[in-house]
Design an enzyme around this catalytic site. Sequence first.
Site, PDB file in Angstrom:
ATOM      1  CG  ASP A 219      -1.842   1.161   1.343  1.00 55.74           C
ATOM      2  OD1 ASP A 219      -1.567   2.195   0.696  1.00 55.74           O
ATOM      3  OD2 ASP A 219      -2.851   1.066   2.064  1.00 55.74           O
ATOM      4  CE1 TYR A 244      -6.862  10.158   0.437  1.00 57.21           C
ATOM      5  CE2 TYR A 244      -8.161   9.175  -1.312  1.00 57.21           C
ATOM      6  CZ  TYR A 244      -7.623   9.107  -0.039  1.00 57.21           C
ATOM      7  OH  TYR A 244      -7.852   8.002   0.740  1.00 57.21           O
ATOM      8  CE  LYS A 245      -3.427   8.915   2.033  1.00 56.01           C
ATOM      9  NZ  LYS A 245      -3.972   9.514   3.245  1.00 56.01           N
TER      10      LYS A 245
HETATM   11  C1  LIG Z   1      -2.322   3.684   4.076  1.00 55.48           C
HETATM   12  C2  LIG Z   1      -3.705   4.025   3.585  1.00 55.48           C
HETATM   13  N1  LIG Z   1      -4.375   3.151   2.827  1.00 55.48           N
HETATM   14  C3  LIG Z   1      -5.622   3.425   2.388  1.00 55.48           C
HETATM   15  C4  LIG Z   1      -6.240   4.623   2.710  1.00 55.48           C
HETATM   16  C5  LIG Z   1      -7.646   4.968   2.329  1.00 55.48           C
HETATM   17  O1  LIG Z   1      -8.120   4.405   1.203  1.00 55.48           O
HETATM   18  P1  LIG Z   1      -9.448   4.928   0.488  1.00 55.48           P
HETATM   19  O2  LIG Z   1      -9.015   5.990  -0.468  1.00 55.48           O
HETATM   20  O3  LIG Z   1     -10.012   3.722  -0.137  1.00 55.48           O
HETATM   21  O4  LIG Z   1     -10.351   5.518   1.514  1.00 55.48           O
HETATM   22  C6  LIG Z   1      -5.551   5.557   3.483  1.00 55.48           C
HETATM   23  C7  LIG Z   1      -6.208   6.838   3.811  1.00 55.48           C
HETATM   24  O5  LIG Z   1      -5.700   7.726   4.386  1.00 55.48           O
HETATM   25  C8  LIG Z   1      -4.260   5.251   3.931  1.00 55.48           C
HETATM   26  O6  LIG Z   1      -3.600   6.111   4.708  1.00 55.48           O
END
Ligand SMILES: Cc1ncc(COP(=O)(O)O)c(C=O)c1O
Length: 433
Positions: A219, A244-245
């Site tokens: 991830d 979005y980050k």
């Molecule tokens: C490590 C990580 N994985 C997944 C997500 C969130 O995923 P999604 O865009 O499906 O809400 C975040 C959200 O901050 C995150 O920090």
Amino acid sequence: MDPGFDPDRPDGDDTADPRERDANDPLSEFRERFDVPGELYLDGNSLGPVSDAAERSLERALEEWRELGIEAWTEAERPWFRYGESLGDELASLVGADSEEVVVANSTTVNIHTLVGTFLDARGDRPPGILVNELDFPTDHYAIRSQLRQRGHDPDDHLHVVESHDGRTIAEDDIVVPLEDHEVGIVFMPSVLYRSGQLLDIERITDAAHERGALAGFDLAHSVGVVPHELSVHGVDFAVWCSYKYLNAGPGAIAGLYVDERHFGETPALAGWWGHEKETQFELRERFTPADSAGAWQIGTVPVLAAAPLDGSLEIVREAGIDRIREKSLALTSFLIRLVDETLAAYGCAVGTPRAPEDRGGHVAIEHPEAARISEALRERGVVVDFRPPNVIRVCPAPLYTRFVDVREFVAQLGEVLETGAYEDVDPDGNVS
Ligand SMILES: Cc1ncc(COP(=O)(O)O)c(C=O)c1O
């Protein structure tokens, strides 16, 4: 970066005047291309701000919708029919992959569902163990548990969780060693831990997984756009991330995924017509033929308006260059860590992020027992950070729009909140983000 850049000190000379460092920063001009909210915005690892380029590409999509209507699927400047694939091409170099190995699709959580499900299925009758860690962002575990359950496997037996020794970091040896003890088929780890900002060694984890016959998935939510990756070179099997980050593509923007080409042809666990072989998709056949690329893991129609800002925001990242972004990011986080050590330790602040540059991503965790109230007091002054339970003020000096003077100003503001006890007036309830 600046003329005085010393390759032996990749995180820069922290003793230099921050104004001088800003003046010598080759990325300084990028700040003007963003609308940075608040007085001091240090939350770009939750939601990056809008840029001129992202706004333009979104407006272009609206214009194409207005002018071309349904024809835009094939006639738009970047035809929407292959939008997922073509934005994947643009992203591929950022993660070190071939263009067919990357696509934008779905959300990160959905991509975890489909990829983990796919590779559980691909293992056939072999034990379905999955190795994760206790400091993961929770959605990863929720999705993996549900994929195990859907296949009739009890997650309590098959989800193996590496524990942290300090509540902040994960020892890589603790990832490698359990691979011997448990029957692990998939190792799924974050590149950067969402709370402490620890950067894990993707190459080492992938090699260890492969040596024991397991697959390695990651991830990359907290590293894409701020840390360079070499997914193909390291033979990573699959990866997911959000846009979005650090990619600044907007709230709820389309996510990205990578599948190594040796897995093309696997049947996606969550199949849908948008992952069908493109050439015959509109023959609307009864049976699904997966695309011979990462595109197969798309599910439904590409959400054009949630993808369009990414087009522009990637232009900015490309222009800035991921290596220069990483270099400046390390310089900013190093500066922040030093100032916290020097000026805020006396108020009970401690840095929870690893100090070695190669062990940290783009943000810094400042720990304090009153972190929730302090974060809220900062926000009330227009200093935007986030609180992560139980005790972390998470601070992200995103390199495309944060200056060295901003880091100094943040530390001064935090010092004032601590010195004056301003946080003591904050209602501790309801202010936890
Ligand atoms: C490590 C990580 N994985 C997944 C997500 C969130 O995923 P999604 O865009 O499906 O809400 C975040 C959200 O901050 C995150 O920090």
